[in-house]
Design a protein around this motif. Sequence first.
Motif, PDB file in Angstrom:
ATOM      1  N   PRO A 108       0.862  -1.198   0.000  1.00  0.00           N
ATOM      2  CA  PRO A 108       0.000   0.000   0.000  1.00  0.00           C
ATOM      3  C   PRO A 108       0.891   1.240   0.000  1.00  0.00           C
ATOM      4  O   PRO A 108       2.057   1.169   0.383  1.00  0.00           O
ATOM      5  N   ARG A 109       0.351   2.378  -0.426  1.00  0.00           N
ATOM      6  CA  ARG A 109       1.189   3.569  -0.456  1.00  0.00           C
ATOM      7  C   ARG A 109       1.672   3.915   0.937  1.00  0.00           C
ATOM      8  O   ARG A 109       0.896   4.053   1.883  1.00  0.00           O
ATOM      9  N   GLU A 110       2.981   4.010   1.063  1.00  0.00           N
ATOM     10  CA  GLU A 110       3.621   4.370   2.323  1.00  0.00           C
ATOM     11  C   GLU A 110       4.742   5.349   2.025  1.00  0.00           C
ATOM     12  O   GLU A 110       5.256   5.391   0.910  1.00  0.00           O
ATOM     13  N   GLU A 111       5.133   6.094   3.031  1.00  0.00           N
ATOM     14  CA  GLU A 111       6.283   6.980   2.898  1.00  0.00           C
ATOM     15  C   GLU A 111       7.390   6.522   3.838  1.00  0.00           C
ATOM     16  O   GLU A 111       7.124   6.029   4.935  1.00  0.00           O
ATOM     17  N   THR A 112       8.622   6.677   3.386  1.00  0.00           N
ATOM     18  CA  THR A 112       9.769   6.339   4.213  1.00  0.00           C
ATOM     19  C   THR A 112      10.002   7.439   5.242  1.00  0.00           C
ATOM     20  O   THR A 112       9.349   8.485   5.227  1.00  0.00           O
ATOM     21  N   VAL A 113      10.953   7.213   6.127  1.00  0.00           N
ATOM     22  CA  VAL A 113      11.271   8.226   7.141  1.00  0.00           C
ATOM     23  C   VAL A 113      11.763   9.519   6.504  1.00  0.00           C
ATOM     24  O   VAL A 113      11.695  10.588   7.114  1.00  0.00           O
ATOM     25  N   ASP A 114      12.246   9.412   5.266  1.00  0.00           N
ATOM     26  CA  ASP A 114      12.718  10.600   4.553  1.00  0.00           C
ATOM     27  C   ASP A 114      11.595  11.285   3.780  1.00  0.00           C
ATOM     28  O   ASP A 114      11.835  12.298   3.114  1.00  0.00           O
ATOM     29  N   GLY A 115      10.388  10.721   3.833  1.00  0.00           N
ATOM     30  CA  GLY A 115       9.241  11.340   3.184  1.00  0.00           C
ATOM     31  C   GLY A 115       9.044  10.974   1.732  1.00  0.00           C
ATOM     32  O   GLY A 115       8.289  11.641   1.019  1.00  0.00           O
ATOM     33  N   PHE A 116       9.674   9.875   1.260  1.00  0.00           N
ATOM     34  CA  PHE A 116       9.545   9.446  -0.125  1.00  0.00           C
ATOM     35  C   PHE A 116       8.605   8.247  -0.239  1.00  0.00           C
ATOM     36  O   PHE A 116       8.536   7.420   0.680  1.00  0.00           O
ATOM     37  N   GLU A 117       7.924   8.136  -1.375  1.00  0.00           N
ATOM     38  CA  GLU A 117       7.091   6.956  -1.636  1.00  0.00           C
ATOM     39  C   GLU A 117       7.967   5.717  -1.541  1.00  0.00           C
ATOM     40  O   GLU A 117       9.054   5.666  -2.097  1.00  0.00           O
ATOM     41  N   SER A 118       7.478   4.695  -0.856  1.00  0.00           N
ATOM     42  CA  SER A 118       8.358   3.606  -0.417  1.00  0.00           C
ATOM     43  C   SER A 118       8.966   2.772  -1.547  1.00  0.00           C
ATOM     44  O   SER A 118      10.139   2.404  -1.462  1.00  0.00           O
ATOM     45  N   GLN A 119       8.210   2.467  -2.591  1.00  0.00           N
ATOM     46  CA  GLN A 119       8.784   1.609  -3.636  1.00  0.00           C
ATOM     47  C   GLN A 119       9.899   2.326  -4.395  1.00  0.00           C
ATOM     48  O   GLN A 119      10.962   1.739  -4.654  1.00  0.00           O
ATOM     49  N   PHE A 120       9.681   3.584  -4.744  1.00  0.00           N
ATOM     50  CA  PHE A 120      10.721   4.354  -5.427  1.00  0.00           C
ATOM     51  C   PHE A 120      11.916   4.568  -4.498  1.00  0.00           C
ATOM     52  O   PHE A 120      13.072   4.492  -4.921  1.00  0.00           O
ATOM     53  N   ALA A 121      11.624   4.780  -3.216  1.00  0.00           N
ATOM     54  CA  ALA A 121      12.690   5.044  -2.242  1.00  0.00           C
ATOM     55  C   ALA A 121      13.553   3.819  -1.996  1.00  0.00           C
ATOM     56  O   ALA A 121      14.781   3.888  -2.044  1.00  0.00           O
ATOM     57  N   VAL A 122      12.929   2.696  -1.713  1.00  0.00           N
ATOM     58  CA  VAL A 122      13.680   1.486  -1.380  1.00  0.00           C
ATOM     59  C   VAL A 122      14.343   0.881  -2.617  1.00  0.00           C
ATOM     60  O   VAL A 122      15.538   0.559  -2.616  1.00  0.00           O
ATOM     61  N   ASN A 123      13.550   0.725  -3.676  1.00  0.00           N
ATOM     62  CA  ASN A 123      14.058   0.020  -4.854  1.00  0.00           C
ATOM     63  C   ASN A 123      15.062   0.833  -5.658  1.00  0.00           C
ATOM     64  O   ASN A 123      15.997   0.277  -6.225  1.00  0.00           O
ATOM     65  N   HIS A 124      14.867   2.161  -5.710  1.00  0.00           N
ATOM     66  CA  HIS A 124      15.785   2.979  -6.505  1.00  0.00           C
ATOM     67  C   HIS A 124      16.654   3.914  -5.678  1.00  0.00           C
ATOM     68  O   HIS A 124      17.878   3.842  -5.730  1.00  0.00           O
ATOM     69  N   LEU A 125      16.038   4.802  -4.895  1.00  0.00           N
ATOM     70  CA  LEU A 125      16.830   5.829  -4.221  1.00  0.00           C
ATOM     71  C   LEU A 125      17.837   5.231  -3.241  1.00  0.00           C
ATOM     72  O   LEU A 125      18.993   5.674  -3.181  1.00  0.00           O
ATOM     73  N   GLY A 126      17.419   4.238  -2.464  1.00  0.00           N
ATOM     74  CA  GLY A 126      18.343   3.601  -1.528  1.00  0.00           C
ATOM     75  C   GLY A 126      19.486   2.916  -2.247  1.00  0.00           C
ATOM     76  O   GLY A 126      20.651   2.999  -1.836  1.00  0.00           O
ATOM     77  N   THR A 127      19.151   2.225  -3.333  1.00  0.00           N
ATOM     78  CA  THR A 127      20.174   1.573  -4.154  1.00  0.00           C
ATOM     79  C   THR A 127      21.113   2.589  -4.777  1.00  0.00           C
ATOM     80  O   THR A 127      22.337   2.404  -4.803  1.00  0.00           O
ATOM     81  N   PHE A 128      20.553   3.684  -5.301  1.00  0.00           N
ATOM     82  CA  PHE A 128      21.358   4.748  -5.900  1.00  0.00           C
ATOM     83  C   PHE A 128      22.335   5.328  -4.875  1.00  0.00           C
ATOM     84  O   PHE A 128      23.527   5.508  -5.162  1.00  0.00           O
ATOM     85  N   ALA A 129      21.817   5.595  -3.678  1.00  0.00           N
ATOM     86  CA  ALA A 129      22.661   6.192  -2.644  1.00  0.00           C
ATOM     87  C   ALA A 129      23.768   5.246  -2.199  1.00  0.00           C
ATOM     88  O   ALA A 129      24.939   5.639  -2.097  1.00  0.00           O
ATOM     89  N   LEU A 130      23.424   4.002  -1.931  1.00  0.00           N
ATOM     90  CA  LEU A 130      24.417   3.036  -1.465  1.00  0.00           C
ATOM     91  C   LEU A 130      25.516   2.837  -2.499  1.00  0.00           C
ATOM     92  O   LEU A 130      26.709   2.805  -2.165  1.00  0.00           O
ATOM     93  N   THR A 131      25.121   2.718  -3.753  1.00  0.00           N
ATOM     94  CA  THR A 131      26.100   2.534  -4.826  1.00  0.00           C
ATOM     95  C   THR A 131      27.045   3.728  -4.906  1.00  0.00           C
ATOM     96  O   THR A 131      28.273   3.562  -5.003  1.00  0.00           O
ATOM     97  N   GLY A 132      26.495   4.924  -4.872  1.00  0.00           N
ATOM     98  CA  GLY A 132      27.339   6.117  -4.957  1.00  0.00           C
ATOM     99  C   GLY A 132      28.306   6.241  -3.801  1.00  0.00           C
ATOM    100  O   GLY A 132      29.473   6.617  -3.982  1.00  0.00           O
ATOM    101  N   LEU A 133      27.831   5.896  -2.609  1.00  0.00           N
ATOM    102  CA  LEU A 133      28.677   6.006  -1.418  1.00  0.00           C
ATOM    103  C   LEU A 133      29.813   4.979  -1.411  1.00  0.00           C
ATOM    104  O   LEU A 133      30.848   5.198  -0.768  1.00  0.00           O
ATOM    105  N   LEU A 134      29.623   3.862  -2.101  1.00  0.00           N
ATOM    106  CA  LEU A 134      30.628   2.792  -2.088  1.00  0.00           C
ATOM    107  C   LEU A 134      31.472   2.740  -3.362  1.00  0.00           C
ATOM    108  O   LEU A 134      32.344   1.869  -3.486  1.00  0.00           O
ATOM    109  N   LEU A 135      31.243   3.665  -4.268  1.00  0.00           N
ATOM    110  CA  LEU A 135      31.917   3.578  -5.558  1.00  0.00           C
ATOM    111  C   LEU A 135      33.436   3.677  -5.429  1.00  0.00           C
ATOM    112  O   LEU A 135      34.173   2.909  -6.073  1.00  0.00           O
ATOM    113  N   ASP A 136      33.928   4.587  -4.607  1.00  0.00           N
ATOM    114  CA  ASP A 136      35.379   4.724  -4.457  1.00  0.00           C
ATOM    115  C   ASP A 136      35.984   3.486  -3.804  1.00  0.00           C
ATOM    116  O   ASP A 136      37.103   3.078  -4.148  1.00  0.00           O
ATOM    117  N   LYS A 137      35.259   2.901  -2.868  1.00  0.00           N
ATOM    118  CA  LYS A 137      35.733   1.672  -2.228  1.00  0.00           C
ATOM    119  C   LYS A 137      35.812   0.540  -3.247  1.00  0.00           C
ATOM    120  O   LYS A 137      36.788  -0.221  -3.283  1.00  0.00           O
TER     121      LYS A 137
END
Length: 304
Positions: A108-137
């Motif tokens: 069902p439509r939910e928002e994350t603690v950051d205020g984003f729609e959950s499917q876009f946030a978890v499936n894309h934004l979280g993945t995007f952020a984690l990848t970017g933060l670990l790229l140099d490593k």
Amino acid sequence: MTISNFTDSDVPDQDGRVFLVTGANSGLGYQVAKLLAGRGARVLLGCRSADKAEAAMADIRTVYPEADMRFIPLDLGDLRSVQAAAQRVSEEPRLDVLVNNAGIMMPPREETVDGFESQFAVNHLGTFALTGLLLDKLAQGRSPRVVITSSMAHRSGAIDFDDLNAEKSYSRWGRYAMSKLANLLHMYELDRRLRAADSPILAVACHPGVADTELARHFPGFLLSVLRPVTGLFMNTAAQGAWPTLAAAAGQDVESGQYFGPSRNNEWTGPAREVRPRSTAKRIEPAKRLWAVSQEMTGVTYSV
């Protein structure tokens, strides 16, 4: 050499390599973590629940007593958790492969603690952020790779740039499909940027076909009750559904920009091979726009 008919038996020895697998306590992620640990890799399990992660590692050690594993607390729906997880992983001696596996499907439509729609946030934004933060490593790793998990659902997806947060309208399937298209747009844009920077990191994607996992827990109950008895006829098991991920993460002769999925029944089931996405997934302008928006929403700027 093109990968075809790839199964778990084709995963080579991984001794000395380090993998981070998100969503590794169940389903496809668990199967990937188990197989890689069995092949000698050090596996970091990025999971929300410590109890579930510990239980998963205990189960894996019943088969592989010497398995080298570590729990990394990670909630992709919380950008602070993503930052903390990336910091913990950065303290590891090395990281060779990031397997972005975790996701949610049709809640069902939910928002994350950051205020984003959950499917876009978890499936894309979280993945995007984690990848970017670990790229140099990752750039310091051995034959480094980023694996991003999409879905056949991307074929019906469209990025609603005017309503990314689903505040005007919400369709469970529509938003899931949008997030899975976003995963592929992300991968292809990352591939272009890594190539332009002459980076050693490969960006690849995969999809599991139709697999019998907990991801379908938000399906209507009556539908699951009808489908469950006959799942073996048209669904992969979780172990079989993990084959495309394993091909992307550990297959030999993988090239950046490749996309892996099942080889049979219109990509529903079977051993893994390279597959083709819908053409919308390779469009450059939407990918660039999504990249810019994702950096703004997450606060994560890539080094490429």
